[in-house]
Design an enzyme around this catalytic site. Structure first.
Site, short mmCIF file in Angstrom:
data_model
loop_
_atom_site.label_atom_id
_atom_site.label_comp_id
_atom_site.label_asym_id
_atom_site.label_seq_id
_atom_site.Cartn_x
_atom_site.Cartn_y
_atom_site.Cartn_z
N HIS A 102 -51.37 33.65 131.35
CA HIS A 102 -52.61 33.13 131.94
C HIS A 102 -52.33 32.73 133.38
O HIS A 102 -51.18 32.42 133.74
CB HIS A 102 -53.03 31.91 131.11
CG HIS A 102 -54.36 31.33 131.41
ND1 HIS A 102 -54.57 30.46 132.44
CD2 HIS A 102 -55.56 31.47 130.79
CE1 HIS A 102 -55.84 30.09 132.44
NE2 HIS A 102 -56.46 30.69 131.45
N ASP A 179 -46.41 27.61 126.72
CA ASP A 179 -47.82 27.28 126.96
C ASP A 179 -48.54 27.50 125.63
O ASP A 179 -48.82 28.64 125.24
CB ASP A 179 -48.36 28.22 128.06
CG ASP A 179 -49.89 28.21 128.16
OD1 ASP A 179 -50.53 27.40 127.46
OD2 ASP A 179 -50.44 29.02 128.93
N GLN A 182 -53.34 28.28 123.29
CA GLN A 182 -54.12 28.99 122.27
C GLN A 182 -53.63 28.72 120.85
O GLN A 182 -54.22 29.25 119.90
CB GLN A 182 -54.08 30.51 122.54
CG GLN A 182 -54.84 30.93 123.77
CD GLN A 182 -56.35 30.66 123.67
OE1 GLN A 182 -56.93 30.71 122.59
NE2 GLN A 182 -56.97 30.36 124.79
N LYS A 205 -59.06 22.77 122.86
CA LYS A 205 -59.21 24.05 122.13
C LYS A 205 -58.87 23.78 120.67
O LYS A 205 -59.62 23.07 119.99
CB LYS A 205 -58.34 25.13 122.76
CG LYS A 205 -58.67 25.39 124.26
CD LYS A 205 -57.89 26.56 124.79
CE LYS A 205 -57.81 26.61 126.29
NZ LYS A 205 -58.72 27.55 126.90
N CYS A 343 -59.35 34.66 133.17
CA CYS A 343 -58.26 34.03 133.95
C CYS A 343 -56.91 34.64 133.60
O CYS A 343 -55.87 33.96 133.68
CB CYS A 343 -58.18 32.51 133.70
SG CYS A 343 -59.63 31.62 134.19
C1 LIG Z 1 -52.94 30.74 127.39
C2 LIG Z 1 -53.70 29.76 128.22
N1 LIG Z 1 -53.07 29.00 129.14
C3 LIG Z 1 -53.72 28.12 129.91
C4 LIG Z 1 -55.08 27.92 129.78
C5 LIG Z 1 -55.76 26.90 130.64
O1 LIG Z 1 -56.33 25.90 129.85
P1 LIG Z 1 -57.02 24.63 130.52
O2 LIG Z 1 -58.24 25.15 131.20
O3 LIG Z 1 -57.32 23.73 129.38
O4 LIG Z 1 -56.04 24.06 131.48
C6 LIG Z 1 -55.78 28.65 128.84
C7 LIG Z 1 -57.24 28.48 128.70
O5 LIG Z 1 -58.02 29.36 128.76
C8 LIG Z 1 -55.08 29.60 128.03
O6 LIG Z 1 -55.72 30.33 127.14
#
Ligand SMILES: Cc1ncc(COP(=O)(O)O)c(C=O)c1O
Length: 387
Positions: A102, A179, A182, A205, A343
């Site tokens: 991401h 990270d 998900q 989430k 993203c």
């Molecule tokens: C794999 C991953 N990393 C990071 C994020 C960023 O999450 P947040 O907007 O809660 O910081 C997301 C959210 O879409 C994600 O799916």
């Protein structure tokens, strides 16, 4: 808001609805407590402090973290990842990531690379998003300080082999950061078993908390420089940031109502059982994949196997713009999902969908089989109308 019946299928962006207890915990904090945790010593500031501590301890239990003070609260996983990366990496460090990351990981690391601080290697994943641990092992050099990976893709749901990679990183003496945006609250996470040195998670989430919550775990013995300094309510006589956790990395008044809600979300997960949540989501994922597979003109991305992915299914309809598909799903059928690049341009490039984007349906614990049936029927009608 009109009264149309909606089917919410954008849980990979943020989960909805939340358990009733989450709304209650936020409301209770706001109406009955309202004070600043860890600041002063009156009864309500102590009550607020207890809420924050309880949530920290529940998270520690969920992730098998021995010392809950090694968890710091942040406003989301993006902030947690930034604190982790920027507080850890030194000039000359080499970092290994995957081609499914991401932007929350890819952008800070590219910024560090562009400013000459680090070297970055991006391991190419297969067309279904899967990652071969041997490629990670081969990419590790003497300069490698960190392997940083998402646990599951927000585009294809592909689950990464973090157990194997944690072992490799450990054997090579390299730090391992995950990270878990998900997967926290859906898949088992055990920082000790999986040899995770740094774990970044978001609260809104799978953990079923409100937006504006997240956190970072750093294993004992590993130091991280603070990204932000300021008031902590502790050692206020000293002009320097306290050197102990969690205060070292937690400056400013926290999102206490959010943390109260997050605690209730984690409690709900523990009472319901991770296995039950996961197996329900797997059932929905299988149904959705099977249903979409039978529709002419539908292209599904990712493993197409609920053993190898989370409840995230991305697809396109041939010759149709993904934005138009999700707009029709919303306007004609009340089905709320997300289209575009999510993203995650690196992941889209891996899938070959960087130009087209894709439509993403992400089920959660509160979705039902009937809803998935309706989605499949709606996609079928949209695909037929395009012939
Ligand atoms: C794999 C991953 N990393 C990071 C994020 C960023 O999450 P947040 O907007 O809660 O910081 C997301 C959210 O879409 C994600 O799916």
């Amino acid at each position: 808001m009109d009264n149309r019946r909606e089917i919410y299928l954008d849980n990979a962006a943020t989960s909805w609805p939340k358990p009733e207890t989450v709304y209650q915990a936020i409301d209770h904090y706001n109406r009955q407590i309202g004070a600043s945790p860890g600041r002063g010593s009156h009864s309500r500031t102590i009550a607020a402090g207890e809420i924050v501590l309880n949530t920290r301890e529940k998270l520690a239990e969920l992730f098998n973290i021995k010392d809950s003070s090694r968890i710091v609260f942040t406003e989301n996983v993006t902030m947690a990842i930034n604190i982790g990366l920027k507080g850890l990496l030194d000039p000359g460090d080499h970092v290994v990531i995957s081609s499914m990351e991401h932007n929350a990981v890819a952008r800070p690391l590219h910024a560090l690379q562009d400013s000459g601080v680090i070297e970055l290697t991006i391991i190419q994943c297969a067309a279904d998003g899967s990652l071969d641990p041997c490629l990670v092992e081969q990419a590790i050099t003497e300069k490698t300080r960190l392997v940083c990976l998402l646990h599951a893709s927000n585009l294809t749901g592909t689950i990464m082999p973090i157990d194997a990679i944690g072992k490799i990183a450990h054997e090579k003496g390299v730090l391992f950061m995950v990270d878990a945006a998900q997967t926290a609250g859906v898949l088992p996470l055990d920082v000790q078993e999986q040899r995770i040195d740094i774990l970044a998670f978001t609260g809104h989430k799978g953990l079923l908390g409100p937006q504006g919550t997240g956190g970072l775990y750093i294993r004992p013995g590993q130091e991280i420089r603070p990204l932000i300094e300021g008031g902590t309510g502790s050692l206020s006589e000293q002009i320097y940031q306290p050197d102990f956790m969690p205060d070292k990395l937690e400056s400013g008044t926290p999102n206490t109502p959010g943390i109260a809600g997050l605690g209730a979300g984690v409690e709900f997960i523990q009472q319901t059982g991770l296995e039950r949540i996961h197996s329900h989501e797997r059932e929905l994922t299988d149904m959705l994949i099977e249903g979409l597979r039978d529709i002419d003109g539908v292209i599904i991305y990712g493993p197409q196997d609920s053993n190898r992915q989370t409840a995230v299914v991305s697809f396109n309809i041939e010759e149709m713009d993904c934005g138009r598909v999700s707009m029709l799903l919303d306007q004609k059928y009340g089905i709320l999902c997300r289209s575009g690049l999510h993203c995650a341009p690196l992941a889209h490039r891996t899938m070959g969908t960087l130009k087209s984007g894709a439509c993403r349906i992400s089920a959660g614990f509160y979705n039902t089989k009937e809803e998935i049936d309706q989605v499949v029927r709606a996609v079928y009608e949209i695909a037929c109308s395009n012939e």
